[in-house]
Structures are given as structure tokens and as C-alpha cells.
Design a protein around this motif. Structure first.
Motif, PDB file in Angstrom:
ATOM      1  N   ALA A 136     -14.680  17.550  -7.445  1.00  0.00           N
ATOM      2  CA  ALA A 136     -13.297  17.568  -7.918  1.00  0.00           C
ATOM      3  C   ALA A 136     -12.776  16.183  -8.264  1.00  0.00           C
ATOM      4  N   CYS A 137     -13.622  15.160  -8.218  1.00  0.00           N
ATOM      5  CA  CYS A 137     -13.174  13.790  -8.464  1.00  0.00           C
ATOM      6  C   CYS A 137     -12.819  13.596  -9.932  1.00  0.00           C
ATOM      7  N   ASP A 138     -11.678  12.963 -10.198  1.00  0.00           N
ATOM      8  CA  ASP A 138     -11.245  12.814 -11.585  1.00  0.00           C
ATOM      9  C   ASP A 138     -11.863  11.604 -12.287  1.00  0.00           C
ATOM     10  N   VAL A 139     -12.708  10.840 -11.579  1.00  0.00           N
ATOM     11  CA  VAL A 139     -13.415   9.738 -12.243  1.00  0.00           C
ATOM     12  C   VAL A 139     -14.931   9.946 -12.160  1.00  0.00           C
ATOM     13  N   ARG A 140     -15.378  11.160 -11.926  1.00  0.00           N
ATOM     14  CA  ARG A 140     -16.800  11.435 -11.743  1.00  0.00           C
ATOM     15  C   ARG A 140     -17.620  11.103 -12.992  1.00  0.00           C
ATOM     16  N   ARG A 141     -17.013  11.144 -14.167  1.00  0.00           N
ATOM     17  CA  ARG A 141     -17.751  10.838 -15.390  1.00  0.00           C
ATOM     18  C   ARG A 141     -18.260   9.391 -15.394  1.00  0.00           C
TER      19      ARG A 141
ATOM     20  N   VAL B  74       0.838  -1.196   0.000  1.00  0.00           N
ATOM     21  CA  VAL B  74       0.000   0.000   0.000  1.00  0.00           C
ATOM     22  C   VAL B  74       0.872   1.245   0.000  1.00  0.00           C
ATOM     23  N   THR B  75       0.342   2.275  -0.626  1.00  0.00           N
ATOM     24  CA  THR B  75       0.936   3.603  -0.562  1.00  0.00           C
ATOM     25  C   THR B  75      -0.047   4.511   0.171  1.00  0.00           C
ATOM     26  N   PRO B  76       0.402   5.651   0.664  1.00  0.00           N
ATOM     27  CA  PRO B  76      -0.535   6.579   1.294  1.00  0.00           C
ATOM     28  C   PRO B  76      -1.691   6.979   0.384  1.00  0.00           C
ATOM     29  N   SER B  77      -1.421   7.163  -0.902  1.00  0.00           N
ATOM     30  CA  SER B  77      -2.492   7.569  -1.808  1.00  0.00           C
ATOM     31  C   SER B  77      -3.512   6.454  -1.991  1.00  0.00           C
ATOM     32  N   ARG B  78      -3.057   5.211  -2.053  1.00  0.00           N
ATOM     33  CA  ARG B  78      -4.000   4.091  -2.149  1.00  0.00           C
ATOM     34  C   ARG B  78      -4.890   4.026  -0.908  1.00  0.00           C
ATOM     35  N   LEU B  79      -4.273   4.130   0.253  1.00  0.00           N
ATOM     36  CA  LEU B  79      -5.049   4.067   1.491  1.00  0.00           C
ATOM     37  C   LEU B  79      -6.033   5.221   1.578  1.00  0.00           C
ATOM     38  N   ALA B  80      -5.597   6.417   1.216  1.00  0.00           N
ATOM     39  CA  ALA B  80      -6.484   7.582   1.290  1.00  0.00           C
ATOM     40  C   ALA B  80      -7.661   7.428   0.335  1.00  0.00           C
ATOM     41  N   THR B  81      -7.396   6.911  -0.867  1.00  0.00           N
ATOM     42  CA  THR B  81      -8.471   6.731  -1.842  1.00  0.00           C
ATOM     43  C   THR B  81      -9.460   5.684  -1.357  1.00  0.00           C
ATOM     44  N   TRP B  82      -8.962   4.580  -0.807  1.00  0.00           N
ATOM     45  CA  TRP B  82      -9.832   3.532  -0.277  1.00  0.00           C
ATOM     46  C   TRP B  82     -10.737   4.075   0.832  1.00  0.00           C
ATOM     47  N   GLN B  83     -10.168   4.844   1.734  1.00  0.00           N
ATOM     48  CA  GLN B  83     -10.940   5.353   2.853  1.00  0.00           C
ATOM     49  C   GLN B  83     -11.890   6.469   2.443  1.00  0.00           C
ATOM     50  N   ASP B  84     -11.581   7.141   1.330  1.00  0.00           N
ATOM     51  CA  ASP B  84     -12.431   8.229   0.861  1.00  0.00           C
ATOM     52  C   ASP B  84     -13.616   7.703   0.059  1.00  0.00           C
ATOM     53  N   CYS B  85     -13.352   6.816  -0.897  1.00  0.00           N
ATOM     54  CA  CYS B  85     -14.417   6.311  -1.763  1.00  0.00           C
ATOM     55  C   CYS B  85     -13.954   5.020  -2.420  1.00  0.00           C
ATOM     56  N   ARG B  86     -14.654   3.937  -2.138  1.00  0.00           N
ATOM     57  CA  ARG B  86     -14.223   2.641  -2.659  1.00  0.00           C
ATOM     58  C   ARG B  86     -14.452   2.512  -4.160  1.00  0.00           C
ATOM     59  N   ARG B  87     -15.483   3.163  -4.673  1.00  0.00           N
ATOM     60  CA  ARG B  87     -15.647   3.120  -6.131  1.00  0.00           C
ATOM     61  C   ARG B  87     -14.474   3.813  -6.803  1.00  0.00           C
ATOM     62  N   ARG B  88     -14.075   4.962  -6.299  1.00  0.00           N
ATOM     63  CA  ARG B  88     -12.921   5.659  -6.886  1.00  0.00           C
ATOM     64  C   ARG B  88     -11.667   4.808  -6.796  1.00  0.00           C
ATOM     65  N   TYR B  89     -11.540   4.050  -5.694  1.00  0.00           N
ATOM     66  CA  TYR B  89     -10.388   3.159  -5.569  1.00  0.00           C
ATOM     67  C   TYR B  89     -10.398   2.120  -6.688  1.00  0.00           C
TER      68      TYR B  89
ATOM     69  N   LEU C  29     -11.945   2.194  -9.637  1.00  0.00           N
ATOM     70  CA  LEU C  29     -11.751   2.802 -10.941  1.00  0.00           C
ATOM     71  C   LEU C  29     -10.306   3.257 -11.153  1.00  0.00           C
ATOM     72  N   THR C  30      -9.651   3.668 -10.070  1.00  0.00           N
ATOM     73  CA  THR C  30      -8.288   4.197 -10.178  1.00  0.00           C
ATOM     74  C   THR C  30      -7.234   3.100 -10.210  1.00  0.00           C
ATOM     75  N   TYR C  31      -7.399   2.081  -9.372  1.00  0.00           N
ATOM     76  CA  TYR C  31      -6.315   1.119  -9.171  1.00  0.00           C
ATOM     77  C   TYR C  31      -6.583  -0.295  -9.687  1.00  0.00           C
ATOM     78  N   LEU C  32      -7.836  -0.660  -9.898  1.00  0.00           N
ATOM     79  CA  LEU C  32      -8.115  -2.058 -10.204  1.00  0.00           C
ATOM     80  C   LEU C  32      -8.642  -2.295 -11.610  1.00  0.00           C
ATOM     81  N   ASP C  33      -9.527  -1.455 -12.093  1.00  0.00           N
ATOM     82  CA  ASP C  33     -10.131  -1.698 -13.404  1.00  0.00           C
ATOM     83  C   ASP C  33      -9.090  -1.621 -14.512  1.00  0.00           C
ATOM     84  N   ARG C  34      -9.109  -2.608 -15.384  1.00  0.00           N
ATOM     85  CA  ARG C  34      -8.211  -2.641 -16.530  1.00  0.00           C
ATOM     86  C   ARG C  34      -8.993  -3.052 -17.763  1.00  0.00           C
ATOM     87  N   PRO C  35      -8.902  -2.292 -18.846  1.00  0.00           N
ATOM     88  CA  PRO C  35      -8.109  -1.061 -18.959  1.00  0.00           C
ATOM     89  C   PRO C  35      -8.673   0.042 -18.063  1.00  0.00           C
TER      90      PRO C  35
END
Length: 288
Positions: free
Chosen positions: A263-268, A17-32, A34-40
Motif C-alpha cells: 500500500a506504499c505510495d512511493v513503491r514505484r 516534527v509532526t506525528p505523520s513525519r515521526l510515523a513515516t520515519w519509524q516505519d521506513c526511512r526510505r519512504r521518509y 522520498l516523502t519529505y526530503l527529496d526535491r523535486p
């Protein structure tokens, strides 16, 4: 893959884990997801001026502190801002000009206070710039890139200080430094990686020339470690379950809509987020 023995004696995977991963997980699991797991990885939002400005300042300071002390001058610092400048995300040319000059002033003033021999706020010996730290900590491998690591004289001898640069609207205080999960993880990782005493963390806010300082002890670090480990185990388990059954994506990674969705970068890709808040302007996060 890092391993440790689990409760049944079988190897258990250590979650990286990195601090950014942990912060994203604790902030919003969907954003986590979309940001770290979905491929492409799904397309993300465009550049934001505050992030651009932060990157410029970080890159300029990295260049300045990579030089011998005698060359860390205010003029050199301002030139480094020009070398690394980007106008992505700003509203217009007038806003670009304003913040470019502000960034030059921030970094030049910072150099005068910290970087030159005899400066009023000495740095000590710089032992790490954008240093990648990685160390096993309990059930996780804590990783991340620290802005700067200084070695300074402490009450018990030389010790490492974790320095993090800030350029946003919020002016940090000692509570922010003490509560920062990222800084605490850097302390834990720096101790293991550098094998030197480390307990002090500092947030250096360039727009206000503020330094927010906190000294961690065993109890405060244990609390941060416990919280980070719990999150690491949970996000690791959710990722494993998603891999086993991709149909559970919404169940395992629900959204957490709120005002910050603007301000979320995956809001679309998130109807709930779009409904929760209108999109912020790309320059909304700039320090006044």
C-alpha cells in the motif's frame, strides 16, 4: 528556526516534527526521504479509496461541528457528506454508491449521538476544529492538526479532550488510544498552546460507533515524549548528513520492506518494496 542551548552552550536547532513525519520515519526511512526530503518530490501513487473516504468524513464533521449546536442535525450531517464527496480510488460505481451511503449513515448517526443538545454522548464546548498545534517540547517542536478539541467538565474542573476520527478497518480500543504517539503529542502541544489541563484522548471510530478512551498521566506522557524526541533527533541528524553528502542517501535512509509495502505510495521508486509485496488494490483498505 527554533533554538535552544546545546550541551556546549551553543544554540542547538529544535527539530520540527509532526506525528505523520515521526510515523513515516519509524516505519521506513526510505519512504521518509522520498516523502519529505527529496526535491523535486518524486511522483507518488494514485488515490486510495480509504484515504478518500476518511477525508470526506473528516471534512463533513468539520463542517457539522463548526455550526451552532442546534444546527448539528443528522440531516445536515448527511448533506455535508454529499457536499464533500469524492469517488477517487474506488473500484467502480457500485462501490462508490455503497460507501457514499455508508458515510452518510456514519456521520448522521454520529451527529445524533454527539452533536445535538441532549445527545447521549455530549461533546461539551468545541474549542478547536482541525486546530494546528505547535509547541516546543524538549529537543523538538511538536506540531500537528488535531481533528477536534473539546472542553469538558472533569473531576478537577474544565479540561481539554483530544478527539481523533477514524474510518478504517481496524476498530480501536483503549490500548490503541493510550499507545498512539500522535494523540500524546497533541496533548503535550495542547497544554502549551491552550494553557489548559489536558490528559484525555479519544479515538472515535465511525463505522463501529466505538469510542476508545485513554487518560494520560505524567509517566505515560514522559514515555511518549522520550520516544518522539529520540526519533526527532535521529531524523534531524540524518537529514543534515544527507544535505552535507547526498551520496549517502541509501546508507542514511535504508528501506524496510514488508507486507505493508503493498500500500506504499512511493513503491514505484523502491525495488525492495515491490519485491516484498504485490501492489494492493486502491480500495483494499476500506472498512468492511
Amino acid at each position: 528556526m527554533s533554538m535552544q542551548l546545546g550541551l556546549d552552550g551553543m544554540p542547538a536547532r529544535l527539530v520540527r516534527v509532526t506525528p505523520s513525519r515521526l510515523a513515516t520515519w519509524q516505519d521506513c526511512r526510505r519512504r521518509y526521504r522520498l516523502t519529505y526530503l527529496d526535491r523535486p518530490a518524486p511522483p507518488r501513487g494514485g488515490p486510495r479509496a480509504a484515504s478518500t473516504l476518511g477525508a470526506v468524513v473528516h471534512n463533513a464533521l468539520h463542517a457539522v461541528f463548526g455550526e451552532p449546536s442546534a444546527r448539528r442535525t443528522a440531516a445536515r450531517a448527511a448533506l455535508e457528506v454529499d457536499r464533500h464527496w469524492s469517488s477517487e480510488g474506488f473500484r467502480d460505481d457500485a462501490q462508490v454508491a455503497t460507501y457514499r451511503e455508508r458515510a452518510r449513515t456514519w456521520v448522521a448517526d454520529y451527529a445524533l449521538r454527539h452533536a445535538v443538545d441532549g445527545a447521549p454522548e455530549p461533546t461539551g464546548e468545541v474549542v478547536g476544529l482541525e486546530r494546528w498545534l505547535s509547541a516546543p517540547v524538549g529537543a523538538m517542536v511538536a506540531e500537528g492538526r488535531a481533528d477536534r478539541l473539546d472542553q469538558r467538565d472533569g473531576s478537577a474542573g474544565p479540561e481539554v479532550v483530544v478527539v481523533d476520527y477514524k474510518t478504517g478497518r481496524h476498530v480501536p480500543d483503549a490500548d490503541d488510544a493510550r499507545r498512539s504517539p500522535a494523540l500524546a503529542l497533541y496533548v503535550l502541544a495542547a497544554r502549551r498552546t491552550l494553557r489548559r489541563p489536558c490528559h484525555r484522548v479519544e479515538l472515535h471510530h465511525l463505522p463501529s460507533a466505538t469510542i476508545a478512551t485513554a487518560d494520560h498521566d505524567d509517566a505515560s506522557l514522559a514515555a511518549h515524549r522520550e520516544s518522539a524526541e529520540a526519533a526527532a533527533v535521529a531524523l534531524g541528524a540524518a537529514a543534515d548528513e544527507l544535505e552535507a553528502d547526498p551520496r549517502r542517501a541509501e546508507d542514511l535512509f535504508p528501506p524496510a520492506p514488508g507486507p505493508r509495502c503493498g500500500a506504499c505510495d512511493v513503491r514505484r521508486h523502491c525495488p525492495e518494496g515491490r519485491a516484498a509485496a504485490p501492489a494492493d488494490a486502491a480500495w483494499a483498505g476500506l472498512a468492511p
